[in-house]
Design a protein around this motif. Structure first.
Motif, PDB file in Angstrom:
ATOM      1  N   CYS A  21      -7.596 -15.903 -25.959  1.00 19.76           N
ATOM      2  CA  CYS A  21      -6.751 -16.152 -26.849  1.00 19.76           C
ATOM      3  C   CYS A  21      -6.199 -14.819 -27.715  1.00 19.76           C
ATOM      4  CB  CYS A  21      -6.947 -17.342 -27.813  1.00 19.76           C
ATOM      5  SG  CYS A  21      -5.888 -17.633 -29.045  1.00 19.76           S
ATOM      6  N   PRO A  22      -5.002 -14.605 -27.544  1.00 20.14           N
ATOM      7  CA  PRO A  22      -4.464 -13.284 -28.255  1.00 20.14           C
ATOM      8  C   PRO A  22      -4.015 -13.522 -29.612  1.00 20.14           C
ATOM      9  CG  PRO A  22      -2.463 -14.558 -27.232  1.00 20.14           C
ATOM     10  CD  PRO A  22      -3.909 -15.476 -26.664  1.00 20.14           C
ATOM     11  N   VAL A  23      -4.249 -14.889 -30.346  1.00 16.01           N
ATOM     12  CA  VAL A  23      -3.869 -15.224 -31.639  1.00 16.01           C
ATOM     13  C   VAL A  23      -4.909 -15.642 -32.323  1.00 16.01           C
ATOM     14  CG1 VAL A  23      -1.439 -15.121 -31.199  1.00 16.01           C
ATOM     15  CG2 VAL A  23      -2.703 -17.400 -30.994  1.00 16.01           C
ATOM     16  N   ASP A  24      -6.088 -15.925 -31.660  1.00 11.62           N
ATOM     17  CA  ASP A  24      -7.180 -16.708 -32.555  1.00 11.62           C
ATOM     18  C   ASP A  24      -6.727 -17.879 -33.158  1.00 11.62           C
ATOM     19  OD1 ASP A  24      -8.850 -14.329 -31.966  1.00 11.62           O
ATOM     20  OD2 ASP A  24      -8.399 -13.181 -33.760  1.00 11.62           O
ATOM     21  N   CYS A  25      -6.386 -18.963 -32.221  1.00 14.00           N
ATOM     22  CA  CYS A  25      -6.032 -19.974 -32.862  1.00 14.00           C
ATOM     23  C   CYS A  25      -7.144 -21.159 -32.672  1.00 14.00           C
ATOM     24  CB  CYS A  25      -4.628 -20.720 -32.140  1.00 14.00           C
ATOM     25  SG  CYS A  25      -4.945 -20.875 -30.264  1.00 14.00           S
ATOM     26  N   PHE A  26      -8.276 -20.833 -31.859  1.00 17.64           N
ATOM     27  CA  PHE A  26      -9.291 -21.725 -31.725  1.00 17.64           C
ATOM     28  C   PHE A  26     -10.191 -22.164 -33.059  1.00 17.64           C
ATOM     29  CE2 PHE A  26      -8.311 -21.100 -27.564  1.00 17.64           C
ATOM     30  CZ  PHE A  26      -8.383 -22.263 -26.970  1.00 17.64           C
TER      31      PHE A  26
END
Length: 107
Positions: A21-26
């Motif tokens: 994940c490139p945006v740390d949305c988890f």
């Protein structure tokens, strides 16, 4: 649009998706991962990484999984961001093929 983690992740919480994940949305809970719909950039990189096929684009969600849109939005506001993979839950392999796991979700 966003991506959504569905029931297949409950009691497994494989985190292969987190590393790509490139945006740390988890966000990680006790036995489930969710995606923050406000942070997800809809890149779909995580979909192929999930070993239990628990991640869907919102528009591709199976009809019986649409309630997970709300669950992801709600729990992403409560749980901590996870930006690196960690080991799956100890009994993940025992749960990966089971269905009807919503009652197992620990909030």
């Amino acid at each position: 649009m966003t991506h959504v983690v569905t029931e297949a992740c409950i009691r497994c919480r494989y985190t292969d998706c987190v590393d790509v994940c490139p945006v740390d949305c988890f966000h990680a809970g006790p036995n489930f991962l969710v995606i923050d719909p406000d942070e997800c950039i809809d890149c779909a990189v995580c979909v192929a990484e999930c070993p239990v096929e628990a991640i869907y684009a919102e528009e591709d969600l199976p009809a019986d999984q649409t309630h997970f849109i709300e669950i992801n939005a709600e729990l992403s506001q409560q749980w901590e961001v996870i930006s690196r993979s960690v080991g799956a839950l100890p009994d993940a392999d025992d749960w990966k093929d089971k269905t009807g796991k919503l009652d197992e979700l620990e909030r």
